[in-house]
Design a protein around this motif. Structure first.
Motif, short mmCIF file in Angstrom:
data_model
loop_
_atom_site.label_atom_id
_atom_site.label_comp_id
_atom_site.label_asym_id
_atom_site.label_seq_id
_atom_site.Cartn_x
_atom_site.Cartn_y
_atom_site.Cartn_z
N ARG A 112 42.42 32.32 65.49
CA ARG A 112 41.17 31.50 66.38
C ARG A 112 41.77 30.08 66.46
O ARG A 112 41.36 29.25 67.56
CB ARG A 112 39.90 31.64 65.80
CG ARG A 112 39.29 32.92 66.11
CD ARG A 112 37.77 32.98 65.80
NE ARG A 112 37.61 32.87 64.20
CZ ARG A 112 37.37 33.87 63.47
NH1 ARG A 112 37.25 35.20 63.90
NH2 ARG A 112 37.00 33.71 62.16
N LEU A 113 42.14 29.44 65.36
CA LEU A 113 42.42 28.06 65.31
C LEU A 113 43.63 27.57 65.87
O LEU A 113 44.26 26.42 65.68
CB LEU A 113 42.47 27.52 63.64
CG LEU A 113 41.09 27.58 63.23
CD1 LEU A 113 41.02 27.48 61.53
CD2 LEU A 113 40.17 26.37 63.64
N GLN A 114 44.66 28.76 66.37
CA GLN A 114 45.75 28.48 66.59
C GLN A 114 46.98 27.78 66.10
O GLN A 114 47.38 26.56 66.42
CB GLN A 114 45.63 27.97 68.14
CG GLN A 114 44.80 28.81 69.26
CD GLN A 114 45.05 28.44 70.59
OE1 GLN A 114 45.94 28.12 71.02
NE2 GLN A 114 43.75 28.36 71.19
N THR A 115 46.66 27.84 64.45
CA THR A 115 47.68 27.13 63.78
C THR A 115 48.35 28.26 62.91
O THR A 115 47.99 29.46 62.64
CB THR A 115 47.00 26.27 62.94
OG1 THR A 115 47.67 25.29 62.19
CG2 THR A 115 45.77 27.03 62.06
N GLU A 116 49.49 27.83 62.23
CA GLU A 116 50.40 28.67 61.21
C GLU A 116 49.62 28.38 59.87
O GLU A 116 50.06 29.32 58.99
CB GLU A 116 51.56 28.28 61.29
CG GLU A 116 52.30 28.70 62.62
CD GLU A 116 53.56 28.44 62.78
OE1 GLU A 116 54.32 27.79 61.64
OE2 GLU A 116 54.64 28.83 63.67
N VAL A 117 48.92 27.43 59.57
CA VAL A 117 48.40 27.16 58.31
C VAL A 117 47.00 26.22 58.25
O VAL A 117 47.01 25.44 59.26
CB VAL A 117 49.45 26.28 57.43
CG1 VAL A 117 49.88 24.89 58.15
CG2 VAL A 117 49.11 26.28 55.82
N ILE A 118 46.11 26.63 57.43
CA ILE A 118 44.93 25.97 57.36
C ILE A 118 45.19 25.08 56.19
O ILE A 118 45.41 25.42 54.91
CB ILE A 118 43.77 26.98 57.24
CG1 ILE A 118 43.54 27.79 58.42
CG2 ILE A 118 42.37 26.06 56.72
CD1 ILE A 118 42.67 28.97 58.18
N ASP A 119 44.90 23.65 56.22
CA ASP A 119 45.04 22.75 55.27
C ASP A 119 44.09 22.97 53.93
O ASP A 119 44.81 22.93 52.89
CB ASP A 119 44.78 21.22 55.56
CG ASP A 119 46.04 21.19 56.83
OD1 ASP A 119 46.97 21.57 56.68
OD2 ASP A 119 45.54 20.40 57.83
N LEU A 120 42.92 23.11 54.17
CA LEU A 120 41.87 23.31 53.03
C LEU A 120 40.88 24.45 53.49
O LEU A 120 40.31 24.35 54.34
CB LEU A 120 41.19 22.01 53.06
CG LEU A 120 40.05 21.95 52.05
CD1 LEU A 120 40.60 22.44 50.46
CD2 LEU A 120 39.26 20.60 51.78
N TYR A 121 41.11 25.49 52.39
CA TYR A 121 40.32 26.54 52.86
C TYR A 121 39.15 26.78 51.76
O TYR A 121 39.73 27.04 50.60
CB TYR A 121 41.40 27.91 53.18
CG TYR A 121 40.75 29.03 53.93
CD1 TYR A 121 39.92 28.72 55.06
CD2 TYR A 121 41.01 30.43 53.55
CE1 TYR A 121 39.82 29.86 55.75
CE2 TYR A 121 40.41 31.49 54.28
CZ TYR A 121 39.93 31.16 55.69
OH TYR A 121 39.48 32.01 56.40
N TYR A 122 37.86 26.89 52.37
CA TYR A 122 37.01 26.93 51.10
C TYR A 122 36.30 28.59 51.21
O TYR A 122 36.37 28.99 52.06
CB TYR A 122 35.76 26.07 51.65
CG TYR A 122 35.84 24.70 51.52
CD1 TYR A 122 35.39 23.77 50.36
CD2 TYR A 122 36.24 24.07 52.71
CE1 TYR A 122 35.42 22.43 50.60
CE2 TYR A 122 36.12 22.70 52.68
CZ TYR A 122 35.93 21.80 51.88
OH TYR A 122 35.98 20.48 51.47
N LEU A 123 36.08 28.76 49.88
CA LEU A 123 35.17 30.01 49.75
C LEU A 123 33.78 29.40 50.10
O LEU A 123 33.25 28.55 49.43
CB LEU A 123 35.20 30.44 48.51
CG LEU A 123 34.20 31.91 48.13
CD1 LEU A 123 34.81 32.94 48.92
CD2 LEU A 123 34.27 31.83 46.61
N HIS A 124 33.28 29.93 51.40
CA HIS A 124 31.87 29.18 51.86
C HIS A 124 30.72 29.55 50.99
O HIS A 124 29.83 28.66 50.79
CB HIS A 124 31.46 29.76 53.22
CG HIS A 124 30.86 29.18 54.05
ND1 HIS A 124 30.78 29.16 55.61
CD2 HIS A 124 30.02 27.88 53.75
CE1 HIS A 124 30.07 28.26 56.13
NE2 HIS A 124 29.54 27.63 54.94
N ARG A 125 30.60 30.66 50.37
CA ARG A 125 29.75 30.91 49.44
C ARG A 125 30.33 31.90 48.24
O ARG A 125 31.05 32.69 48.48
CB ARG A 125 28.70 31.53 49.91
CG ARG A 125 27.51 30.71 50.87
CD ARG A 125 26.72 29.46 49.98
NE ARG A 125 25.83 28.96 50.83
CZ ARG A 125 26.06 27.86 51.47
NH1 ARG A 125 27.27 27.29 51.56
NH2 ARG A 125 25.28 27.23 52.35
#
Length: 333
Positions: free
Chosen positions: A114-127
């Protein structure tokens, strides 16, 4: 725009929480308006954009991906997993918290698309899914780091104890929790834990869900506005909280800034490790918020401000019983 450290990244001191464009505060804005806000933020020097799988059940990540893909090298991208929409089988979706490793990894694959990227810089556990050991969820995220799909791991709405457990599995870059003049829960323990461990602190809802921006017509809230379920916006509590605003607005006037800027400036003055991420659907409000980086507050004014609005003077809890059961954040007695 001034910069601050967000884990291993150097980002704008004030970021943009993208949720409002697609989720939680009424009808989503048009794609065109969402694009205007996102690009105006980028043009104004914002380099920290925060989204999540939950926001619009993927719609917000899609919007961010479509608009920001041409500018991907200019900003730090943060998103979240562990709370998302699940199809009920009738074409509608329901929000669920699911921290199982296989779910987090699938959510990341969907987010990358969906983000059209190869890597997400910072990925959180939302809860934190309390049915799954935090070590298991963070272990899955650490696998994603090793695979090069995410660069750094964050946690949202966790306690100091949970943060320390998670950090023992893999370094945590950032904790994201509601923090503002009227929500001081991080001051109980988790903010100090972040400082002990060298973890950045990202403050969402920094202008008190709009309360500190100016008069709110609570009767006119959209039927799907999440504030309708929040005790502080119930008529009896809201009436009590409104009594704080004349003195608050007077302090903003004394500081030579707008009410929104005062709320954000107070947060920026709490430490160089704190990064507010206000959200908005308006370019005008966005630019007003960003002006807070230039507001200097004297010590005496900070003292008066903190004494005026805090956990003792605000009426009502920040969440209802259901939402409180879903977070791990420390609470005041």
């Amino acid at each position: 725009m001034k910069n601050r450290a967000l884990g291993p990244f150097n980002v704008s001191a004030i970021g943009l929480g993208c949720m409002n464009l697609s989720h939680a505060y009424g009808a989503p804005v048009s794609r065109e308006q969402g694009e205007r806000v996102l690009l105006a933020a980028l043009d104004a020097g914002v380099t920290h954009f925060d989204t999540a799988a939950l926001y619009g059940f993927g719609v917000n990540e899609t919007l961010v991906g479509q608009v920001m893909k041409p500018h991907r090298q200019k900003f730090t991208l943060a998103s979240k997993c562990g709370m998302q929409g699940v199809d009920k089988g009738d074409g509608t979706k329901v929000r669920v918290i699911d921290g199982r490793p296989e779910t987090l990894k699938k959510t990341c694959e969907d987010a990358l698309r969906r983000l059209q990227t190869e890597v997400i810089d910072l990925y959180y556990l939302h809860r934190w899914d309390k049915q799954v050991p935090i070590e298991d969820s963070v272990g899955a995220l650490s696998d994603l780091v090793r695979q090069g799909k995410i660069q750094a791991i964050g946690l949202s709405e966790v306690s100091a104890t949970t943060l320390r457990r998670a950090h023992a599995v893999h370094p945590i870059a950032a904790v994201q929790t509601e923090y503002s003049l009227w929500t001081r829960n991080p001051e109980i323990a988790v903010l100090q834990a972040c400082r002990d461990l060298g973890v950045s602190f990202v403050a969402f809802s920094p202008v008190a869900r709009g309360f500190l921006c100016g008069p709110l017509d609570i009767a006119g809230f959209d039927a799907k506005d999440i504030r309708r379920s929040m005790p502080r916006f119930a008529p009896e509590h809201h009436a009590a909280n409104l009594r704080l605003l004349p003195a608050y607005n007077a302090l903003a006037h004394e500081a030579g800034c707008t009410p929104s800027q005062l709320a954000l400036a107070w947060l920026l003055h709490q430490g160089q490790d704190i990064l507010p991420i206000p959200g908005t659907t308006s370019v005008e409000h966005l630019l007003d918020d960003l002006g807070a980086v230039d507001v200097q507050l004297e010590a005496y004014l900070l003292t008066r401000l903190g004494a005026l609005i805090n956990q003792h003077t605000v009426s009502g809890d920040r969440y209802n019983a259901q939402a409180n059961s879903e977070v791990d954040t420390e609470t005041f007695a």
